[in-house]
Motif scaffolding. Sequence first.
Motif, mmCIF file in Angstrom:
data_model
loop_
_atom_site.group_PDB
_atom_site.id
_atom_site.type_symbol
_atom_site.label_atom_id
_atom_site.label_comp_id
_atom_site.label_asym_id
_atom_site.label_seq_id
_atom_site.Cartn_x
_atom_site.Cartn_y
_atom_site.Cartn_z
ATOM 1 N N ASP A 92 1.420 1.723 4.845
ATOM 2 C CA ASP A 92 1.395 0.352 4.342
ATOM 3 C C ASP A 92 1.319 0.364 2.812
ATOM 4 O OD1 ASP A 92 0.975 -2.339 3.835
ATOM 5 O OD2 ASP A 92 -1.065 -2.359 4.647
ATOM 6 N N PRO A 93 2.292 -0.235 2.136
ATOM 7 C CA PRO A 93 2.271 -0.275 0.671
ATOM 8 C C PRO A 93 0.993 -0.911 0.106
ATOM 9 C CG PRO A 93 4.393 -1.021 1.481
ATOM 10 C CD PRO A 93 3.509 -0.866 2.676
ATOM 11 N N HIS A 94 0.448 -1.881 0.813
ATOM 12 C CA HIS A 94 -0.785 -2.521 0.338
ATOM 13 C C HIS A 94 -1.973 -1.557 0.409
ATOM 14 C CE1 HIS A 94 1.778 -6.020 1.324
ATOM 15 N NE2 HIS A 94 1.317 -6.407 0.154
ATOM 16 N N ALA A 95 -1.994 -0.702 1.411
ATOM 17 C CA ALA A 95 -3.057 0.303 1.499
ATOM 18 C C ALA A 95 -2.956 1.275 0.333
ATOM 19 C CB ALA A 95 -2.978 1.052 2.828
ATOM 20 N N CYS A 96 -1.739 1.628 -0.036
ATOM 21 C CA CYS A 96 -1.530 2.504 -1.200
ATOM 22 C C CYS A 96 -2.072 1.848 -2.464
ATOM 23 C CB CYS A 96 -0.045 2.807 -1.385
ATOM 24 S SG CYS A 96 0.690 3.789 -0.068
ATOM 25 N N GLN A 97 -1.758 0.577 -2.642
ATOM 26 C CA GLN A 97 -2.201 -0.131 -3.838
ATOM 27 C C GLN A 97 -3.716 -0.285 -3.878
ATOM 28 O OE1 GLN A 97 0.404 -3.482 -3.209
ATOM 29 N NE2 GLN A 97 1.772 -2.796 -4.860
ATOM 30 N N GLU A 98 -4.327 -0.564 -2.743
ATOM 31 C CA GLU A 98 -5.788 -0.676 -2.688
ATOM 32 C C GLU A 98 -6.445 0.652 -3.057
ATOM 33 O OE1 GLU A 98 -8.135 -3.091 -2.261
ATOM 34 O OE2 GLU A 98 -6.408 -4.406 -2.556
#
Length: 85
Positions: free
Chosen positions: A55-61
């Motif tokens: 998940d790209p959002h998990a990477c950003q977090e």
Amino acid sequence: VYVEANAYGLPVVSSDDSGGREAVQHGTTGYVVDGDDVQGVSQALHDVLFGDAIDPHACQEWARSHNVTQQIAKFEDVYQAVQSR
């Protein structure tokens, strides 16, 4: 480089002998593989390029929680703990 890629929502592939264990959450922000395992590296690269498990959002977090300011604060905490002994 791992955290910078994650900041853009990009998953990464790292070998387990290059600091990847500390910088990559295997299966969440990318994949950590044995650098000598050609098949494992190939599979991880394929999954990053063509899969959607990361998940790209998990990477950003993850990247937000590992910025320079926070890392310095963690080092200072360790330094203070050692110094107080």
